[in-house]
Write a protein that holds these residues in place. Sequence first.
Motif, PDB file in Angstrom:
ATOM      1  N   GLY A   1      -2.717  -9.441   1.274  1.00 28.45           N
ATOM      2  CA  GLY A   1      -2.363  -9.697  -0.019  1.00 28.45           C
ATOM      3  C   GLY A   1      -3.535  -9.179  -1.034  1.00 28.45           C
ATOM      4  O   GLY A   1      -4.288  -8.020  -0.744  1.00 28.45           O
ATOM      5  N   LEU A   2      -3.656  -9.751  -1.998  1.00 30.05           N
ATOM      6  CA  LEU A   2      -4.854  -9.395  -3.158  1.00 30.05           C
ATOM      7  C   LEU A   2      -5.587 -10.526  -3.848  1.00 30.05           C
ATOM      8  O   LEU A   2      -4.854 -11.444  -4.167  1.00 30.05           O
TER       9      LEU A   2
ATOM     10  N   PRO B   1       6.450  -2.000   3.806  1.00 31.54           N
ATOM     11  CA  PRO B   1       6.439  -2.714   2.498  1.00 31.54           C
ATOM     12  C   PRO B   1       7.250  -4.080   2.625  1.00 31.54           C
ATOM     13  O   PRO B   1       6.571  -4.910   1.855  1.00 31.54           O
ATOM     14  N   ARG B   2       7.580  -4.481   3.706  1.00 29.22           N
ATOM     15  CA  ARG B   2       8.315  -5.610   3.958  1.00 29.22           C
ATOM     16  C   ARG B   2       7.149  -6.835   4.446  1.00 29.22           C
ATOM     17  O   ARG B   2       7.274  -7.890   4.446  1.00 29.22           O
TER      18      ARG B   2
ATOM     19  N   ALA C   1      -3.618  -5.268   0.468  1.00 25.33           N
ATOM     20  CA  ALA C   1      -4.330  -4.888   1.816  1.00 25.33           C
ATOM     21  C   ALA C   1      -3.412  -4.396   2.623  1.00 25.33           C
ATOM     22  O   ALA C   1      -2.270  -4.633   2.948  1.00 25.33           O
ATOM     23  N   PHE C   2      -4.034  -3.209   3.506  1.00 24.00           N
ATOM     24  CA  PHE C   2      -3.352  -2.657   4.588  1.00 24.00           C
ATOM     25  C   PHE C   2      -3.842  -3.341   5.668  1.00 24.00           C
ATOM     26  O   PHE C   2      -3.450  -3.600   6.871  1.00 24.00           O
ATOM     27  N   VAL C   3      -5.301  -3.740   5.935  1.00 26.58           N
ATOM     28  CA  VAL C   3      -5.992  -4.162   7.011  1.00 26.58           C
ATOM     29  C   VAL C   3      -5.510  -5.706   7.129  1.00 26.58           C
ATOM     30  O   VAL C   3      -5.094  -6.495   6.146  1.00 26.58           O
ATOM     31  N   GLU C   4      -5.763  -6.258   8.326  1.00 21.89           N
ATOM     32  CA  GLU C   4      -5.368  -7.564   8.892  1.00 21.89           C
ATOM     33  C   GLU C   4      -6.527  -8.590   8.535  1.00 21.89           C
ATOM     34  O   GLU C   4      -6.322 -10.007   8.576  1.00 21.89           O
TER      35      GLU C   4
ATOM     36  N   PRO D   1       0.717  -1.087  -0.108  1.00 27.21           N
ATOM     37  CA  PRO D   1      -0.064   0.041   0.049  1.00 27.21           C
ATOM     38  C   PRO D   1       0.991   1.189   0.016  1.00 27.21           C
ATOM     39  O   PRO D   1       1.814   1.346   0.590  1.00 27.21           O
ATOM     40  N   GLN D   2       0.369   2.310  -0.731  1.00 30.54           N
ATOM     41  CA  GLN D   2       1.001   3.854  -0.616  1.00 30.54           C
ATOM     42  C   GLN D   2       0.589   4.348   0.803  1.00 30.54           C
ATOM     43  O   GLN D   2      -0.222   5.259   0.897  1.00 30.54           O
TER      44      GLN D   2
END
Length: 275
Positions: free
Chosen positions: A84-85, A78-79, A102-105, A71-72
């Motif tokens: 994912g997607l 970023p590691r 995704a940012f969320v878990e 995510p930006q």
Amino acid sequence: MPTIHPTAILEGDIDLADDVVIGPNCVLTGAAGPVKVGAGTTLIGNVYLHGPLTMGAGNVVYPFACLGFAPQHVKYDPRKPGMGLSIGDGNTFREGVTIHRAFVEDRPTIIGSRNYFMAGSHAGHDCRVGDDCTFVNNALLGGHVEVGDKVTIGGVTGVHQFVRIGRGAMLSGGVGTTLDVPPFFMLTEINRIGGLNIVGLRRGGFSHDQIDDARWVFRMLYRQGMTVRSALNVLRERAERPMVAEYIAFIEASKRGICTARGRRRSVMAREDEV
């Protein structure tokens, strides 16, 4: 066996269906999380896939598309692989498309099936895109945007983070929205609804009664001079009709408010603070 060009780079946990085609200079990175590509999918060349990523069957990915990268977001490492997607079947990703993981878990960024992402279009982290949508060149979805089925977003149109776009909506080119766009409505200016997507309703096979219900909802919201709160009370009088009930549910679930009608200068929807 999959067809893999000798210049392609595959590293880590990569799972390819037997008839997948990986073109020249593609890079599939499964070190941080698995990359799974379904049957009949073609990566034409110079495509980057970053896991965790699951892609269904029959997708076509054009050069310089980058799918599944971080995510930006200034607070995201970023590691970190994250959730994912997830991509469905039969999508087309043209040149330079970017879609972030995704940012969320609790769930991945989700792209449905049979969507067409034209060159340079972008979907940010945690977006949820339905089926049969078209994103014209350089259409931009911020993080957490939700897009219903059969939506068309015009070229160089931006959608603010957390905005919801109802099914069948059409957003004109060169505009943008920071507010929710209800189903089958047409966004013709920034944050302003200009009409109803009658062509989309007819092509979608909706009955005359359903289309009439959508027209009635549009009039109640935008042509009677009522606040959205007052209009909702009127809509609830016909809540037994499925089309009307869909609009009621969409508006009641809105956290950002819905777009106004063309020519109306006051903003957002009425809640407890409007009378």
